[in-house]
Design an enzyme around this catalytic site. Sequence first.
Site, PDB file in Angstrom:
ATOM      1  N   ALA A  28       0.845  -1.207   0.000  1.00  0.00           N
ATOM      2  CA  ALA A  28       0.000   0.000   0.000  1.00  0.00           C
ATOM      3  C   ALA A  28       0.873   1.248   0.000  1.00  0.00           C
ATOM      4  CB  ALA A  28      -0.935  -0.025   1.207  1.00  0.00           C
ATOM      5  N   SER A  54       0.428   3.892  -3.003  1.00  0.00           N
ATOM      6  CA  SER A  54      -0.203   5.005  -3.721  1.00  0.00           C
ATOM      7  C   SER A  54      -1.299   5.688  -2.912  1.00  0.00           C
ATOM      8  CB  SER A  54      -0.830   4.499  -5.024  1.00  0.00           C
ATOM      9  OG  SER A  54       0.163   3.957  -5.839  1.00  0.00           O
ATOM     10  N   ILE A  74      -5.138  -0.058  -4.362  1.00  0.00           N
ATOM     11  CA  ILE A  74      -4.339  -1.075  -3.680  1.00  0.00           C
ATOM     12  C   ILE A  74      -4.778  -2.467  -4.138  1.00  0.00           C
ATOM     13  CG2 ILE A  74      -3.602  -1.982  -1.437  1.00  0.00           C
ATOM     14  CD1 ILE A  74      -2.685   0.983  -2.255  1.00  0.00           C
ATOM     15  N   ARG A 123      -7.078 -18.501 -41.131  1.00  0.00           N
ATOM     16  CA  ARG A 123      -8.123 -17.627 -41.687  1.00  0.00           C
ATOM     17  C   ARG A 123      -7.989 -17.532 -43.215  1.00  0.00           C
ATOM     18  NH1 ARG A 123     -12.941 -15.210 -42.158  1.00  0.00           N
ATOM     19  NH2 ARG A 123     -12.882 -12.941 -42.346  1.00  0.00           N
ATOM     20  N   GLN A 154      -6.322  -6.241 -34.338  1.00  0.00           N
ATOM     21  CA  GLN A 154      -6.601  -5.776 -35.705  1.00  0.00           C
ATOM     22  C   GLN A 154      -6.661  -6.958 -36.673  1.00  0.00           C
ATOM     23  OE1 GLN A 154      -7.244  -2.622 -35.969  1.00  0.00           O
ATOM     24  NE2 GLN A 154      -7.498  -2.428 -38.178  1.00  0.00           N
ATOM     25  N   GLU A 197       3.127   0.166 -10.774  1.00  0.00           N
ATOM     26  CA  GLU A 197       4.544   0.025 -10.385  1.00  0.00           C
ATOM     27  C   GLU A 197       5.446   0.989 -11.166  1.00  0.00           C
ATOM     28  OE1 GLU A 197       6.094  -3.895  -9.482  1.00  0.00           O
ATOM     29  OE2 GLU A 197       4.036  -4.578  -9.219  1.00  0.00           O
TER      30      GLU A 197
HETATM   31  N1  COS Z   1      16.922   2.175  -4.488  1.00  0.00           N
HETATM   32  C1  COS Z   1      17.403   2.773  -3.365  1.00  0.00           C
HETATM   33  N2  COS Z   1      17.351   4.105  -3.146  1.00  0.00           N
HETATM   34  C2  COS Z   1      16.769   4.864  -4.087  1.00  0.00           C
HETATM   35  C3  COS Z   1      16.235   4.317  -5.274  1.00  0.00           C
HETATM   36  C4  COS Z   1      16.342   2.916  -5.455  1.00  0.00           C
HETATM   37  N3  COS Z   1      15.854   2.344  -6.565  1.00  0.00           N
HETATM   38  N4  COS Z   1      15.739   5.311  -6.042  1.00  0.00           N
HETATM   39  C5  COS Z   1      15.946   6.450  -5.356  1.00  0.00           C
HETATM   40  N5  COS Z   1      16.571   6.168  -4.190  1.00  0.00           N
HETATM   41  C6  COS Z   1      17.014   7.152  -3.197  1.00  0.00           C
HETATM   42  C7  COS Z   1      17.821   8.210  -3.924  1.00  0.00           C
HETATM   43  O1  COS Z   1      19.173   7.822  -4.015  1.00  0.00           O
HETATM   44  C8  COS Z   1      17.619   9.424  -3.070  1.00  0.00           C
HETATM   45  O2  COS Z   1      18.494   9.391  -1.948  1.00  0.00           O
HETATM   46  P1  COS Z   1      19.717  10.465  -1.841  1.00  0.00           P
HETATM   47  O3  COS Z   1      19.033  11.810  -1.853  1.00  0.00           O
HETATM   48  O4  COS Z   1      20.356  10.091  -0.562  1.00  0.00           O
HETATM   49  O5  COS Z   1      20.540  10.227  -3.066  1.00  0.00           O
HETATM   50  C9  COS Z   1      16.204   9.271  -2.517  1.00  0.00           C
HETATM   51  O6  COS Z   1      15.909   7.873  -2.638  1.00  0.00           O
HETATM   52  C10 COS Z   1      15.196  10.113  -3.288  1.00  0.00           C
HETATM   53  O7  COS Z   1      15.261   9.760  -4.660  1.00  0.00           O
HETATM   54  P2  COS Z   1      14.816  10.738  -5.844  1.00  0.00           P
HETATM   55  O8  COS Z   1      15.454  12.066  -5.652  1.00  0.00           O
HETATM   56  O9  COS Z   1      15.053  10.023  -7.128  1.00  0.00           O
HETATM   57  O10 COS Z   1      13.238  10.880  -5.550  1.00  0.00           O
HETATM   58  P3  COS Z   1      12.053  11.533  -6.346  1.00  0.00           P
HETATM   59  O11 COS Z   1      11.082  12.068  -5.379  1.00  0.00           O
HETATM   60  O12 COS Z   1      12.580  12.438  -7.405  1.00  0.00           O
HETATM   61  O13 COS Z   1      11.306  10.243  -7.010  1.00  0.00           O
HETATM   62  C11 COS Z   1      10.628   8.722  -8.780  1.00  0.00           C
HETATM   63  C12 COS Z   1      11.682   9.646  -8.115  1.00  0.00           C
HETATM   64  C13 COS Z   1       9.655   9.480  -9.675  1.00  0.00           C
HETATM   65  C14 COS Z   1      11.489   7.798  -9.602  1.00  0.00           C
HETATM   66  C15 COS Z   1       9.820   7.882  -7.725  1.00  0.00           C
HETATM   67  O14 COS Z   1       8.939   8.711  -6.998  1.00  0.00           O
HETATM   68  C16 COS Z   1       9.033   6.730  -8.352  1.00  0.00           C
HETATM   69  O15 COS Z   1       9.574   5.668  -8.622  1.00  0.00           O
HETATM   70  N6  COS Z   1       7.723   6.937  -8.570  1.00  0.00           N
HETATM   71  C17 COS Z   1       6.830   5.893  -9.073  1.00  0.00           C
HETATM   72  C18 COS Z   1       6.244   5.164  -7.935  1.00  0.00           C
HETATM   73  C19 COS Z   1       5.580   3.886  -8.273  1.00  0.00           C
HETATM   74  O16 COS Z   1       6.165   3.017  -8.883  1.00  0.00           O
HETATM   75  N7  COS Z   1       4.339   3.777  -7.818  1.00  0.00           N
HETATM   76  C20 COS Z   1       3.574   2.600  -7.993  1.00  0.00           C
HETATM   77  C21 COS Z   1       3.324   1.929  -6.695  1.00  0.00           C
HETATM   78  S1  COS Z   1       3.075   0.229  -6.748  1.00  0.00           S
HETATM   79  S2  COS Z   1       1.556  -0.032  -7.894  1.00  0.00           S
END
Ligand code: COS
Length: 398
Positions: free
Chosen positions: A131, A133, A165, A274, A343, A370
């Site tokens: 959970a 989003s 979720i 077909r 199609q 994701e």
């Molecule tokens: N593994 C470990 N640490 C990570 C990481 C990863 N894959 N990705 C980012 N981090 C760390 C970064 O290194 C950063 O730490 P530092 O500031 O110490 O370097 C911190 O986390 C923040 O990362 P970032 O600056 O990239 O964060 P943002 O807020 O810019 O977010 C995205 C980036 C858009 C990539 C992120 O919010 C994302 O993946 N969003 C999609 C979410 C998703 O998949 N939702 C679906 C849910 S399940 S259905």
Amino acid sequence: MPTLAETLGWPFFDERHRAFAADLSAWARQTLKDLPHDDVDAACRARVAALGKAGFLRPTVPAAYSGLTAGFDVRTLCLAREILAFHDGLADFAFAMQGLGTGSITLFGDEALKQRYLPPVARGERIAAFALSELEAGSDVAALATTAVPDGNDHVRINGGKTWISNGGIADHYVVFVRTGEAPGAKGLSAFVVDADTPGLSIRERIEVIAPHPLATLAFEDCRVPVANQLGGPGDGFRIAMATLDIFRSTVGAAALGFARRALHETLERATTRKLFGGTLGDLQLAQANIADSIAEVEAAALLVYRAAWKKDGGAARITGEAALAKMVATENAQAVIDRAVQLHGGLGVTKGVKVEELYREIRALRIYEGATDVQKIVIAREALKAHSATGFGKTGS
Ligand code: COS
């Protein structure tokens, strides 16, 4: 031919992968068609139970907790999703959620949490959910607003809501990401395991989607959760979510690959049977062009998915860029392959009960959940920009 059998001959795989794929394919062919389809909750529960009973949920947790391998074997997770998606989208969903809904516990939980939550999930006796989003925090995870504040020394109180979720309404536990406020944004989040029957946690509404699976909005109202249920430490929530998604994003690509392979299979079947214009559909060059495009897209997706999985299994600490690339290309390609299949089926392609119509509905969500394709693009570009700034020509030049 871009079949799974052909792919299994690639050097990414060991003998155990080929054996697992053969066992699961045989089981899926035999078992899945007889499971219930009508009521989505009952259908999902039946798939979790059947997969668990047959031992096919074991790849979702480590061997020490009734799982298959010492740690995650991402290639096995991907193979399982590809094979299940080929046969039955809901079976793939059921498998995937047992993994995603415990992945953070496997990676960051203490011994007591792992002992308690992992074995029953691997046996298909309990259902897991993730959970993350919220209505105002989908792609922008760091904006999430559900809070957890201390309540005495041993508990926190969670207030807020989560939405879209998967397994919402039928899960036995939820891995919940909350704001604990150690720092602003991404650095102020934490993760807790919350049992579904915890007072203060309720299902606000069920959500119906085009490819039916259990989905819900959750409400947390003064929901009291033991601090012992925390994963990692305070402020680790964002890192935990991202590390979990690093593993499961390539498996979304694998599921898309399974749907695409099925669409290609249906296309070839149609093209060879077909009759029109005095020959078969496959005699027409425009149909051949479509088939060739689909083959190219399936093969490219398979290479990227299994490259990401193989790299993680080889010990890479992070495969953030590779997983994002695999998910983006495999899901976008699958959409194109399935659209062509529809199609080439003509009117049948949009007829309820025809496989390609079902695939057309199944694939759409994978380009969103994701991490939407748009987010994967951000991740892919950022990784390259970071690498280039760090090392310049030495890294991105030849
Ligand atoms: N593994 C470990 N640490 C990570 C990481 C990863 N894959 N990705 C980012 N981090 C760390 C970064 O290194 C950063 O730490 P530092 O500031 O110490 O370097 C911190 O986390 C923040 O990362 P970032 O600056 O990239 O964060 P943002 O807020 O810019 O977010 C995205 C980036 C858009 C990539 C992120 O919010 C994302 O993946 N969003 C999609 C979410 C998703 O998949 N939702 C679906 C849910 S399940 S259905």
